[in-house]
Design an enzyme around this catalytic site. Structure first.
Site, PDB file in Angstrom:
ATOM      1  N   CYS A   1    -107.417 -16.205  21.082  1.00 20.83           N
ATOM      2  CA  CYS A   1    -107.057 -15.252  22.152  1.00 20.83           C
ATOM      3  C   CYS A   1    -108.224 -14.285  22.317  1.00 20.83           C
ATOM      4  O   CYS A   1    -108.571 -13.560  21.379  1.00 20.83           O
ATOM      5  CB  CYS A   1    -105.790 -14.470  21.825  1.00 20.83           C
TER       6      CYS A   1
ATOM      7  N   LYS B   1    -102.918  -3.306  29.056  1.00 22.40           N
ATOM      8  CA  LYS B   1    -103.512  -3.754  30.303  1.00 22.40           C
ATOM      9  C   LYS B   1    -102.969  -5.112  30.717  1.00 22.40           C
ATOM     10  O   LYS B   1    -102.679  -5.346  31.878  1.00 22.40           O
ATOM     11  CB  LYS B   1    -105.028  -3.822  30.148  1.00 22.40           C
TER      12      LYS B   1
ATOM     13  N   HIS C   1    -105.705   4.233  27.642  1.00 19.04           N
ATOM     14  CA  HIS C   1    -104.423   4.566  28.291  1.00 19.04           C
ATOM     15  C   HIS C   1    -103.531   5.301  27.292  1.00 19.04           C
ATOM     16  O   HIS C   1    -103.990   5.662  26.187  1.00 19.04           O
ATOM     17  CB  HIS C   1    -103.764   3.308  28.863  1.00 19.04           C
TER      18      HIS C   1
ATOM     19  N   CYS D   1    -107.274 -10.518  21.995  1.00 18.07           N
ATOM     20  CA  CYS D   1    -107.137 -10.056  20.604  1.00 18.07           C
ATOM     21  C   CYS D   1    -108.439 -10.253  19.843  1.00 18.07           C
ATOM     22  O   CYS D   1    -108.605  -9.701  18.765  1.00 18.07           O
ATOM     23  CB  CYS D   1    -106.075 -10.846  19.850  1.00 18.07           C
TER      24      CYS D   1
ATOM     25  N   CYS E   1    -100.670 -16.555  23.459  1.00 18.54           N
ATOM     26  CA  CYS E   1    -100.795 -15.388  22.575  1.00 18.54           C
ATOM     27  C   CYS E   1     -99.479 -14.609  22.565  1.00 18.54           C
ATOM     28  O   CYS E   1     -98.960 -14.258  23.628  1.00 18.54           O
ATOM     29  CB  CYS E   1    -101.916 -14.468  23.055  1.00 18.54           C
TER      30      CYS E   1
ATOM     31  N   HIS F   1    -103.682   4.305  23.536  1.00 19.23           N
ATOM     32  CA  HIS F   1    -104.850   4.775  22.785  1.00 19.23           C
ATOM     33  C   HIS F   1    -104.742   6.278  22.533  1.00 19.23           C
ATOM     34  O   HIS F   1    -105.127   6.773  21.478  1.00 19.23           O
ATOM     35  CB  HIS F   1    -106.144   4.463  23.550  1.00 19.23           C
TER      36      HIS F   1
ATOM     37  N   LYS G   1     -94.847  -4.098  25.133  1.00 18.22           N
ATOM     38  CA  LYS G   1     -95.880  -3.196  24.620  1.00 18.22           C
ATOM     39  C   LYS G   1     -96.744  -2.742  25.797  1.00 18.22           C
ATOM     40  O   LYS G   1     -97.187  -3.568  26.595  1.00 18.22           O
ATOM     41  CB  LYS G   1     -96.749  -3.953  23.615  1.00 18.22           C
TER      42      LYS G   1
ATOM     43  N   HIS H   1    -100.404 -10.932  24.073  1.00 17.14           N
ATOM     44  CA  HIS H   1    -100.844 -10.803  25.459  1.00 17.14           C
ATOM     45  C   HIS H   1    -100.162 -11.770  26.420  1.00 17.14           C
ATOM     46  O   HIS H   1    -100.375 -11.689  27.635  1.00 17.14           O
ATOM     47  CB  HIS H   1    -102.371 -10.954  25.548  1.00 17.14           C
TER      48      HIS H   1
HETATM   49  O1  ME8 Z   1    -107.769  -3.580  18.657  1.00 18.60           O
HETATM   50  N1  ME8 Z   1     -98.629   1.551  21.647  1.00 18.60           N
HETATM   51  O2  ME8 Z   1    -109.002  -2.230  20.073  1.00 18.60           O
HETATM   52  P1  ME8 Z   1    -107.948  -1.928  21.253  1.00 18.60           P
HETATM   53  C1  ME8 Z   1     -99.219   2.129  20.595  1.00 18.60           C
HETATM   54  N2  ME8 Z   1    -111.204  -2.911  18.900  1.00 18.60           N
HETATM   55  N3  ME8 Z   1    -100.534   2.056  20.327  1.00 18.60           N
HETATM   56  C2  ME8 Z   1    -101.296   1.359  21.178  1.00 18.60           C
HETATM   57  C3  ME8 Z   1    -100.756   0.733  22.310  1.00 18.60           C
HETATM   58  C4  ME8 Z   1     -99.354   0.855  22.538  1.00 18.60           C
HETATM   59  N4  ME8 Z   1     -98.747   0.313  23.580  1.00 18.60           N
HETATM   60  N5  ME8 Z   1    -101.755   0.111  22.972  1.00 18.60           N
HETATM   61  C5  ME8 Z   1    -102.894   0.358  22.274  1.00 18.60           C
HETATM   62  C6  ME8 Z   1    -108.810  -3.057  19.002  1.00 18.60           C
HETATM   63  N6  ME8 Z   1    -102.630   1.117  21.200  1.00 18.60           N
HETATM   64  C7  ME8 Z   1    -110.038  -3.201  18.148  1.00 18.60           C
HETATM   65  C8  ME8 Z   1    -109.930  -2.290  16.944  1.00 18.60           C
HETATM   66  S1  ME8 Z   1    -110.829  -1.228  14.650  1.00 18.60           S
HETATM   67  C9  ME8 Z   1    -111.965  -1.630  13.504  1.00 18.60           C
HETATM   68  C10 ME8 Z   1    -111.048  -2.377  15.961  1.00 18.60           C
HETATM   69  C11 ME8 Z   1    -103.608   1.615  20.219  1.00 18.60           C
HETATM   70  O3  ME8 Z   1    -108.742  -1.236  22.296  1.00 18.60           O
HETATM   71  C12 ME8 Z   1    -103.239   1.238  18.793  1.00 18.60           C
HETATM   72  O4  ME8 Z   1    -103.870   2.126  17.916  1.00 18.60           O
HETATM   73  O5  ME8 Z   1    -107.204  -3.139  21.603  1.00 18.60           O
HETATM   74  C13 ME8 Z   1    -103.860  -0.136  18.642  1.00 18.60           C
HETATM   75  O6  ME8 Z   1    -104.000  -0.513  17.297  1.00 18.60           O
HETATM   76  C14 ME8 Z   1    -105.190   0.098  19.343  1.00 18.60           C
HETATM   77  O7  ME8 Z   1    -104.857   0.980  20.443  1.00 18.60           O
HETATM   78  C15 ME8 Z   1    -105.853  -1.172  19.839  1.00 18.60           C
HETATM   79  O8  ME8 Z   1    -106.976  -0.829  20.611  1.00 18.60           O
END
Ligand code: ME8
Length: 501
Positions: free
Chosen positions: A126, A303, A18, A129, A147, A21, A300, A150
């Site tokens: 969680c 989802k 979204h 997370c 959490c 990301h 934040k 979340h």
């Molecule tokens: O944490 N504002 O994956 P994830 C800004 N798989 N950035 C955001 C955001 C928001 N509202 N929402 C998501 C994971 N992001 C692990 C990571 S790395 C070795 C493993 C971005 O799918 C931001 O970069 O939950 C956040 O750190 C990341 O998506 C989390 O993605």
């Protein structure tokens, strides 16, 4: 040649990406494109984090095997990144065999070094997370632990597991955080340092009993366990550049690694990652670039909060990837959360892309064709405007080298506003030979375009084709560097958004 290795987090493919990301990935892409533009050897990696309980549960719910789910989702992520013009060099998946091999070898190394031990664990987990929360970290609702990210109840887990002796790295971590200039902005390093000073570093569980979490990489010395998904995931940053496989490649890129992450995963990328690296005798990353959140109605965007903004809706509203890329980079903020509103996005798009850049390109294109048949020969660049261009370039380079994309964009926008003011002042349409004015304006547009290229590559290609200049390294060109412009059309780059929603 300088080397620049840049990574995004690898995302959980439990749902499509979204706006949050996109925010991280576009930022990494802009830095990658900028470094290619200035001639660096760039390796840009993104990918998906495909193991763990979260994915296992989503697949179970859908009645499919997790591998089927993550295969399908890898294509979905790649499709979105292509829609957003993300120029990654490699898309890593944690189910890739070379990655699984590295994880097994790494965990074996830690085991052999005596940095792991078996013991029982109990704690609040969680699943969103993929993280345990200790008292003081979680919030309580009606006496139950929730959490903090979340806003969901935590699950109590009690099991035998393998621990990684994180506590052994406490002094190392304090030293790195206090004395090494890795984490940017620095305030995030201070935050983690204070947390470690207050709570110490406790050993962490890095395995899961297979009967509960079977969807993961098997622990090589105990087949009843899978590797904890975060330990698996973090290692992507080294497996993706040939760790334990291609030593030359690894040695070339690792000393120049820049990790881009959101602040939600700061702990994993400092306390845990730097310690794991140290345990594997690898230097900490060169830079950890951390940004704050995109928020909506105070929460934040994510989802679980149910306030997701879809990438396809943004692309549709702002007509193409460039509009979305520009807006997200213009509001990009490492320290402060940014509230996402349609009004804010529309106003940036309209006033900067349509009215300032789009309007200038259109006006200059039309004038060049009408007044001089599109052929504008080299003249002396008007001194004041030329000085503005050179000043802007200098500041732009400084900000981009400091990873401050939004400040760099502002510099270019200011320059474009000056150029619009210059047309209004000099009124080239009233002159019989406005060659000097138009050449000066075209040079200004050329520089501004090159500077904006990492952010809005498609629009800049259109400008360069319409006006006949090359997108070159801005450090290797000069004012007056084009002998003759050949303006073949006056493109309308960005159509204004009229309606308010
Ligand atoms: O944490 N504002 O994956 P994830 C800004 N798989 N950035 C955001 C955001 C928001 N509202 N929402 C998501 C994971 N992001 C692990 C990571 S790395 C070795 C493993 C971005 O799918 C931001 O970069 O939950 C956040 O750190 C990341 O998506 C989390 O993605």
């Amino acid at each position: 040649m300088r080397i620049f290795y840049i990574t995004t987090p690898i995302y959980y493919p439990n749902a499509p990406p979204h706006i949050g990301h996109a925010y991280t990935t576009i930022y990494a892409d802009v830095l990658a494109r900028y470094h290619r533009l200035i001639g660096d050897d760039v390796f840009f990696m993104t990918g998906n984090d495909e193991h763990g309980l979260k994915l296992q549960r989503v697949a179970e719910k859908k009645g499919v095997h997790p591998k089927e789910l993550v295969d399908e989702m890898a294509e979905v992520y790649k499709k979105y990144w292509s829609l957003l013009d993300i120029s990654y060099d490699h898309f890593i998946r944690t189910t890739d065999p070379y990655h699984e091999k590295v994880v097994k070898e790494a965990i074996n190394k830690l085991y052999k070094k005596g940095l792991m031990y078996k013991a029982s664990y109990s704690g609040w987990y969680c699943v969103d997370c993929e993280k345990f929360y200790s008292p003081g970290e979680y919030i309580e609702k009606e006496g139950k632990p929730y959490c903090p990210i979340h806003n969901k109840p935590l699950e109590l887990l009690e099991e035998e597991t393998y621990y990684f002796k994180l506590s052994e790295f406490e002094d190392y971590m304090k030293d790195v955080l206090a004395n090494k200039d890795i984490v940017y902005p620095k305030s995030y390093a201070t935050e983690i340092l204070h947390k470690i000073e207050k709570e110490g570093l406790r050993d962490v569980s890095i395995a899961r009993p297979k009967e509960r979490v079977w969807w993961g990489i098997e622990v090589p010395f105990d087949k009843n366990y899978t590797v904890y998904v975060w330990f698996d995931a973090l290692l992507n940053y080294v497996s993706g550049i040939g760790y334990l496989e291609d030593e030359e490649k690894f040695k070339k890129y690792w000393p120049n690694v820049h990790h881009v992450i959101g602040k939600d995963i700061l702990w994993f990328h400092t306390a845990i990652w730097f310690s794991v690296l140290k345990a594997l005798e690898i230097e900490p990353p060169k830079k950890l670039l951390v940004h704050a959140f995109l928020i909506n109605r105070g929460l934040k965007i994510g989802k679980s909060a149910g306030n997701v903004i879809a990438i396809e809706d943004l692309i549709e509203r702002y007509q193409d990837s460039d509009g979305v890329r520009y807006i997200l980079m213009r509001i990009f903020n490492m320290s402060k959360d940014v509230d996402v509103t349609t009004e804010l996005f529309d106003s940036i798009y309209n006033s900067e892309l349509a009215d300032t850049l789009g309007n200038l390109v259109r006006r200059v294109g039309v004038l060049a064709k009408k007044k001089l048949g599109g052929k504008i020969y080299k003249r002396e660049v008007e001194r004041e405007l030329g000085a503005r261009v050179e000043e802007a370039l200098e500041k732009y380079i400084k900000y981009m080298n400091e990873f401050d994309v939004s400040l760099a964009i502002n510099i270019v926008m200011d320059l474009l506003r000056e150029a619009n003011a210059y047309i209004n002042k000099t009124r080239p349409w009233e002159k019989t030979d406005p060659g000097k004015e138009l050449y000066s304006l075209l040079e200004t547009i050329r520089y501004a375009s090159i500077m904006l290229y990492p952010v809005i590559p498609k629009a800049v290609h259109k400008i360069s084709e319409a006006f006949g200049f090359k997108i070159v390294n801005p450090l290797e060109t000069q004012l007056g560097g084009v002998e003759r412009y050949n303006v073949v059309n006056a493109p309308i780059l960005f159509r204004k958004i009229q309606s308010k929603q």
